[in-house]
Design a protein around this motif. Sequence first.
Motif, PDB file in Angstrom:
ATOM      1  N   CYS A  50      82.996  40.231  78.291  1.00 19.47           N
ATOM      2  CA  CYS A  50      82.977  39.823  76.946  1.00 19.47           C
ATOM      3  C   CYS A  50      82.985  40.927  75.842  1.00 19.47           C
ATOM      4  O   CYS A  50      83.792  40.740  74.704  1.00 19.47           O
ATOM      5  CB  CYS A  50      81.856  38.824  76.666  1.00 19.47           C
ATOM      6  SG  CYS A  50      82.222  37.337  77.775  1.00 19.47           S
ATOM      7  N   LEU A  51      82.042  42.023  75.782  1.00 21.70           N
ATOM      8  CA  LEU A  51      81.716  42.818  75.090  1.00 21.70           C
ATOM      9  C   LEU A  51      83.111  43.821  74.882  1.00 21.70           C
ATOM     10  O   LEU A  51      83.518  43.787  73.616  1.00 21.70           O
ATOM     11  CB  LEU A  51      80.954  43.901  75.508  1.00 21.70           C
ATOM     12  CG  LEU A  51      80.290  44.978  74.391  1.00 21.70           C
ATOM     13  CD1 LEU A  51      79.815  44.390  73.137  1.00 21.70           C
ATOM     14  CD2 LEU A  51      79.224  45.810  75.193  1.00 21.70           C
ATOM     15  N   TRP A  52      83.670  44.429  75.981  1.00 21.32           N
ATOM     16  CA  TRP A  52      84.816  45.250  75.744  1.00 21.32           C
ATOM     17  C   TRP A  52      86.151  44.590  75.691  1.00 21.32           C
ATOM     18  O   TRP A  52      87.109  45.035  75.165  1.00 21.32           O
ATOM     19  CB  TRP A  52      84.658  46.321  77.125  1.00 21.32           C
ATOM     20  CG  TRP A  52      83.411  47.071  76.645  1.00 21.32           C
ATOM     21  CD1 TRP A  52      82.216  47.062  77.415  1.00 21.32           C
ATOM     22  CD2 TRP A  52      83.265  48.085  75.612  1.00 21.32           C
ATOM     23  NE1 TRP A  52      81.507  47.920  76.767  1.00 21.32           N
ATOM     24  CE2 TRP A  52      82.043  48.441  75.791  1.00 21.32           C
ATOM     25  CE3 TRP A  52      83.998  48.548  74.457  1.00 21.32           C
ATOM     26  CZ2 TRP A  52      81.428  49.482  74.847  1.00 21.32           C
ATOM     27  CZ3 TRP A  52      83.564  49.456  73.672  1.00 21.32           C
ATOM     28  CH2 TRP A  52      82.255  49.950  73.866  1.00 21.32           C
ATOM     29  N   LYS A  53      86.369  43.488  76.739  1.00 28.42           N
ATOM     30  CA  LYS A  53      87.760  42.936  76.644  1.00 28.42           C
ATOM     31  C   LYS A  53      88.174  41.812  75.557  1.00 28.42           C
ATOM     32  O   LYS A  53      89.327  41.784  74.683  1.00 28.42           O
ATOM     33  CB  LYS A  53      87.898  42.084  77.998  1.00 28.42           C
ATOM     34  CG  LYS A  53      87.939  43.330  78.971  1.00 28.42           C
ATOM     35  CD  LYS A  53      88.269  42.558  80.361  1.00 28.42           C
ATOM     36  CE  LYS A  53      88.136  43.749  81.548  1.00 28.42           C
ATOM     37  NZ  LYS A  53      87.952  43.145  82.934  1.00 28.42           N
ATOM     38  N   ARG A  54      86.944  41.219  74.996  1.00 24.76           N
ATOM     39  CA  ARG A  54      87.198  40.337  73.757  1.00 24.76           C
ATOM     40  C   ARG A  54      86.564  40.652  72.767  1.00 24.76           C
ATOM     41  O   ARG A  54      86.479  40.075  71.756  1.00 24.76           O
ATOM     42  CB  ARG A  54      86.613  38.956  74.375  1.00 24.76           C
ATOM     43  CG  ARG A  54      87.299  38.254  75.573  1.00 24.76           C
ATOM     44  CD  ARG A  54      87.076  36.678  75.892  1.00 24.76           C
ATOM     45  NE  ARG A  54      85.575  36.432  75.668  1.00 24.76           N
ATOM     46  CZ  ARG A  54      84.941  35.565  76.561  1.00 24.76           C
ATOM     47  NH1 ARG A  54      85.480  35.286  77.829  1.00 24.76           N
ATOM     48  NH2 ARG A  54      83.649  35.428  76.395  1.00 24.76           N
ATOM     49  N   HIS A  55      85.747  41.618  72.633  1.00 24.39           N
ATOM     50  CA  HIS A  55      85.217  42.333  71.607  1.00 24.39           C
ATOM     51  C   HIS A  55      84.168  41.399  71.075  1.00 24.39           C
ATOM     52  O   HIS A  55      84.061  41.046  69.713  1.00 24.39           O
ATOM     53  CB  HIS A  55      86.041  42.863  70.375  1.00 24.39           C
ATOM     54  CG  HIS A  55      87.011  43.781  71.012  1.00 24.39           C
ATOM     55  ND1 HIS A  55      86.938  44.760  71.147  1.00 24.39           N
ATOM     56  CD2 HIS A  55      88.254  43.647  71.372  1.00 24.39           C
ATOM     57  CE1 HIS A  55      87.806  45.665  71.804  1.00 24.39           C
ATOM     58  NE2 HIS A  55      88.937  44.721  71.757  1.00 24.39           N
ATOM     59  N   ASP A  56      83.500  40.463  71.939  1.00 26.47           N
ATOM     60  CA  ASP A  56      82.332  39.765  71.432  1.00 26.47           C
ATOM     61  C   ASP A  56      81.022  40.323  71.568  1.00 26.47           C
ATOM     62  O   ASP A  56      80.685  41.066  72.617  1.00 26.47           O
ATOM     63  CB  ASP A  56      82.565  38.496  72.304  1.00 26.47           C
ATOM     64  CG  ASP A  56      83.465  37.500  72.004  1.00 26.47           C
ATOM     65  OD1 ASP A  56      84.368  37.524  71.011  1.00 26.47           O
ATOM     66  OD2 ASP A  56      83.996  36.631  72.710  1.00 26.47           O
TER      67      ASP A  56
END
Length: 107
Positions: A50-56
């Motif tokens: 979620c942090l790196w692929k969706r930038h959440d």
Amino acid sequence: TNIGSILASVNPYKPIPGLYGVDAMELYRQHRLGELPPHIFATANECYCCLWKRHDSQCVLISGESGAGKTESTKLLLKFLSAMSQTSLGAPVSEKSTHVEEAILES
């Protein structure tokens, strides 16, 4: 056990060989949350994705009574995230120890 994206775990008060090793990290890195049995690495992998692929932005809450294993859980989560960040740089999982990881884990 998993309750949605929540992991409920119990401190076994003894080491369980292989449960948190490099092989387990690699296994959970390759699967999405819910595809394998509940594990702190599955939760960590979901955060990483979620942090790196969706930038959440991500937040992990680790809660429990004294002796429940909060500190060890935090170390395992950080170990996984550190290893996965090195994987994105092309290094194999077995070579994921960095000075940054060591400093974070020692703190």
